[in-house]
Design a protein around this motif. Structure first.
Motif, PDB file in Angstrom:
ATOM      1  N   GLY A 251       0.795  -1.220   0.000  1.00 63.25           N
ATOM      2  CA  GLY A 251       0.000   0.000   0.000  1.00 63.25           C
ATOM      3  C   GLY A 251       0.822   1.261   0.000  1.00 63.25           C
ATOM      4  O   GLY A 251       0.294   2.354  -0.226  1.00 63.25           O
TER       5      GLY A 251
ATOM      6  N   THR B 246       3.573  -5.441  -2.823  1.00 64.08           N
ATOM      7  CA  THR B 246       2.286  -6.137  -2.905  1.00 64.08           C
ATOM      8  C   THR B 246       2.382  -7.451  -2.129  1.00 64.08           C
ATOM      9  O   THR B 246       3.479  -7.964  -1.884  1.00 64.08           O
ATOM     10  CB  THR B 246       1.897  -6.429  -4.360  1.00 64.08           C
ATOM     11  OG1 THR B 246       2.902  -7.273  -4.953  1.00 64.08           O
ATOM     12  CG2 THR B 246       1.794  -5.141  -5.171  1.00 64.08           C
TER      13      THR B 246
ATOM     14  N   ALA C  80      -0.080   2.465 -10.049  1.00 63.31           N
ATOM     15  CA  ALA C  80      -1.422   2.588  -9.483  1.00 63.31           C
ATOM     16  C   ALA C  80      -2.446   1.799 -10.306  1.00 63.31           C
ATOM     17  O   ALA C  80      -3.339   1.131  -9.758  1.00 63.31           O
ATOM     18  CB  ALA C  80      -1.819   4.057  -9.402  1.00 63.31           C
TER      19      ALA C  80
ATOM     20  N   THR D 189      -1.834  -2.070  -9.599  1.00 64.72           N
ATOM     21  CA  THR D 189      -2.119  -2.543  -8.246  1.00 64.72           C
ATOM     22  C   THR D 189      -3.534  -2.200  -7.793  1.00 64.72           C
ATOM     23  O   THR D 189      -4.025  -2.777  -6.814  1.00 64.72           O
ATOM     24  CB  THR D 189      -1.134  -1.934  -7.239  1.00 64.72           C
ATOM     25  OG1 THR D 189      -1.279  -0.500  -7.225  1.00 64.72           O
ATOM     26  CG2 THR D 189       0.303  -2.303  -7.599  1.00 64.72           C
TER      27      THR D 189
ATOM     28  N   GLN E  51      -4.272   0.523  -6.442  1.00 65.36           N
ATOM     29  CA  GLN E  51      -4.092   1.321  -5.232  1.00 65.36           C
ATOM     30  C   GLN E  51      -4.045   2.812  -5.577  1.00 65.36           C
ATOM     31  O   GLN E  51      -3.572   3.199  -6.644  1.00 65.36           O
ATOM     32  CB  GLN E  51      -2.790   0.940  -4.521  1.00 65.36           C
ATOM     33  CG  GLN E  51      -2.759  -0.467  -3.973  1.00 65.36           C
ATOM     34  CD  GLN E  51      -3.446  -0.583  -2.631  1.00 65.36           C
ATOM     35  OE1 GLN E  51      -3.712   0.404  -1.946  1.00 65.36           O
ATOM     36  NE2 GLN E  51      -3.763  -1.814  -2.243  1.00 65.36           N
ATOM     37  N   HIS E  52      -4.523   3.617  -4.629  1.00 65.49           N
ATOM     38  CA  HIS E  52      -4.371   5.071  -4.754  1.00 65.49           C
ATOM     39  C   HIS E  52      -3.269   5.504  -3.789  1.00 65.49           C
ATOM     40  O   HIS E  52      -3.335   5.223  -2.598  1.00 65.49           O
ATOM     41  CB  HIS E  52      -5.666   5.798  -4.408  1.00 65.49           C
ATOM     42  CG  HIS E  52      -5.498   7.295  -4.322  1.00 65.49           C
ATOM     43  ND1 HIS E  52      -5.248   8.069  -5.436  1.00 65.49           N
ATOM     44  CD2 HIS E  52      -5.516   8.128  -3.251  1.00 65.49           C
ATOM     45  CE1 HIS E  52      -5.141   9.332  -5.051  1.00 65.49           C
ATOM     46  NE2 HIS E  52      -5.288   9.389  -3.743  1.00 65.49           N
ATOM     47  N   TYR E  53      -2.255   6.154  -4.319  1.00 68.10           N
ATOM     48  CA  TYR E  53      -1.129   6.576  -3.494  1.00 68.10           C
ATOM     49  C   TYR E  53      -1.238   8.076  -3.240  1.00 68.10           C
ATOM     50  O   TYR E  53      -1.057   8.890  -4.153  1.00 68.10           O
ATOM     51  CB  TYR E  53       0.190   6.222  -4.173  1.00 68.10           C
ATOM     52  CG  TYR E  53       0.290   4.736  -4.487  1.00 68.10           C
ATOM     53  CD1 TYR E  53       0.478   3.814  -3.469  1.00 68.10           C
ATOM     54  CD2 TYR E  53       0.140   4.263  -5.788  1.00 68.10           C
ATOM     55  CE1 TYR E  53       0.549   2.447  -3.740  1.00 68.10           C
ATOM     56  CE2 TYR E  53       0.200   2.901  -6.069  1.00 68.10           C
ATOM     57  CZ  TYR E  53       0.412   2.005  -5.044  1.00 68.10           C
ATOM     58  OH  TYR E  53       0.467   0.655  -5.316  1.00 68.10           O
TER      59      TYR E  53
END
Length: 528
Positions: free
Chosen positions: A262, A278, A409, A412, A414-416
């Motif tokens: 994350g 991950t 992003a 994955t 995911q929001h970074y």
């Protein structure tokens, strides 16, 4: 409270780091503080009889490692007994072949690109796709194409080879005489099955490689041997000091920061890696980024690589900054500090000047455009002079990294919301601020910049039972760079133009009108 030895001195751990541009020995105490540092720059010689080839000189570079080891031991008054554990790290992909007596037969760094035809043949056969799906990386600068090159061009070397290892493994082997690898560097060979975190029987069979060539696999932090008497005489270390498996440079930088799934991190050394951890091996279906094992069991890492992004500023220093080098010496300052100070006076956007160097990663067809500066104002030398070039280089590094962040992003899901930046390029203030303004996100700068070496030290300390919790030594955050919304809008506009320029310039390399800064073996065949 830190433990002490019988003489009331804190134990130390030693990290040996073989980077693209230099080797380092760094001593850490158990709080993660740097106690002593030795460093030597090195260069990798081109191979005259193998176009695109780069050799790794294990003899000369091994002597440099001996020097930096002796230097840090001298810095602690010769008290080598305080060093309770050693670990090693290096650039990935580079590999070393040994004969039955353990003598080095052949070695190359990560940027060796001699296996052009072999990579093309693997791509044409479809085996390259299998390797990518299994091992997470293309065949451009990895072991499959290199082993084929050796088989076809120097078969006597392959015939004499009894084992091989990655460069971080080689550093440990010089100390211990033992042969082993671990998943983070071992997987950069592209001979791994990522899901198993070990050698791929399927890939080895397809390449007709004897599995006996592959060293045993241990997890990072496990003991892989001890310093021999011969190595102790060369380095000043104590015979019997345990050596713990380390790993690949980027993964160990993440270990030095105690990063977790994350989190997004920009590891900014000679190369720049925008990376995320991950808990399953995530493979980019479009074969842009690559995936490797992380240094912790049950974790993997996906990354986009900016080719020689940090090294490009070192090149600029050597090629154009004789004045700043002299001024820095006279003032007792670091030359990069002075270059950055002058470049900071150039406005964001560098008055339209663009630097085209590293290209956004595309593993299966990765060609970097010819290294160029575009957009000089010949009517006003002050607007687009040398320091504008320096700032344009920094902006270009930010553009590549921002593109990689977006792809990570996407892959994955995911929001970074923020980025942690570490490595040599994070030492100043200007480049991290350019990153923040380009990303439009806060950028946290680590307290320890040599987090790759710190990660190796943490693995050694945990493996030796000197610490229980990695966060005891992990780097904290020194400062945060907040983005300026107005500058972010300007940089977004410039980044779009930069991307178009980069794309338009790659055909110059394909047509041999100008040399590519670098291109992966087999890339031309994939594009054409």
């Amino acid at each position: 409270m830190l433990m002490v030895d019988d003489e009331g001195l804190c134990p130390l751990v030693l990290a040996l780091d073989g980077g693209t541009g230099s080797c380092r020995a760094i001593l850490f105490d158990l709080s993660g503080r740097e106690v002593a540092v030795g460093q030597r720059e090195w260069h990798h010689r081109q191979t005259p009889d193998a176009p695109g080839g780069m050799d790794f000189d294990t003899d000369a570079n091994g002597l440099l490692f001996d020097e930096v080891c002796r230097e840090v031991v001298a810095d602690i008054g010769g008290a080598a007994g305080r060093i309770k554990a050693v670990s090693t790290t290096s650039m990935r992909e580079g590999m070393v072949l040994y004969d039955a007596a353990g003598k080095v037969l052949w070695a190359c760094p990560n940027i060796d690109g001699r296996a052009q035809a072999q990579a093309e043949s693997l791509a044409a056969s479809g085996l390259a796709e299998t390797i990518f799906e299994t091992g997470g990386d293309w065949v451009s600068i990895t072991a499959p194409s290199r082993f084929l090159w050796i088989r076809q061009n120097t078969p006597e070397i392959l015939e004499a080879t009894r084992t091989f290892g990655m460069l971080s493994d080689w550093i440990a082997t010089r100390l211990t005489g033992e042969f082993c690898t671990e998943p983070s560097a071992g997987s950069s060979s592209a001979l791994f099955d990522l899901s198993r975190r070990s050698w791929s029987d399927e890939v080895l069979r397809a390449l007709d490689l004897d599995p006996a060539l592959c060293p045993r696999v241990v997890e990072s932090g496990e003991v892989c041997g001890a310093v021999t008497g011969e190595a102790a005489a060369r380095t000043g270390l104590i015979e019997g000091t345990p050596v713990h498996a380390g790993g690949g440079d980027t993964q160990l930088a993440l270990a030095g920061l105690a990063r977790k799934p994350g989190d997004a991190t920009l590891v900014a050394g000679s190369f720049w890696q925008l990376t995320a951890i991950t808990d399953t091996p995530v493979i980019d279906p479009q074969r842009r980024l690559r995936t490797l094992c992380h240094a912790h069991p049950g974790q993997w890492m996906i990354e986009g690589i900016g080719f020689l992004t940090g090294f490009s500023l070192r090149w600029f220093r050597d090629a154009f900054c004789e004045l700043e080098t002299r001024e820095a010496a006279e003032q007792g300052r670091a030359v990069f500090e002075l270059i950055e100070e002058k470049a900071a006076a150039v406005p964001p956007g560098t008055n339209g000047l663009q630097a085209v160097f590293a290209t956004v990663m595309q593993s299966d067809s990765w060609i970097n455009a010819p290294a160029s500066f575009i957009g000089f104002d010949v009517g006003d030398a002050q607007r687009t002079g040398r320091m504008a070039c320096a700032r344009a280089l920094m902006e270009a590094g930010a553009f590549v990294s921002q593109a990689h962040r977006a792809i990570v992003a996407e892959c994955t899901g995911q929001h970074y919301a923020r980025i942690t930046m570490t490595g040599g390029s994070a030492q100043g203030r200007l480049w991290p601020q350019i990153i923040a303004d380009t990303f439009g996100l806060p950028v946290d700068i680590t307290t320890v910049k040599e987090t790759t070496a710190l990660g190796a030290a943490i693995l050694a300390a945990r493996g030796a039972g000197l610490i229980d919790d990695a966060t005891q030594m992990a780097s904290g955050i020194e400062r945060t760079h907040e983005p300026d919304p107005a500058i972010h809008a300007l940089m977004a506009e410039k980044a779009a133009k930069w991307a178009e320029l980069d794309t338009e310039m790659i055909p110059f390399a394909l047509r041999n009108l100008a040399p590519s800064m670098w291109q992966a073996a087999g890339a031309r065949a994939t594009i054409q």
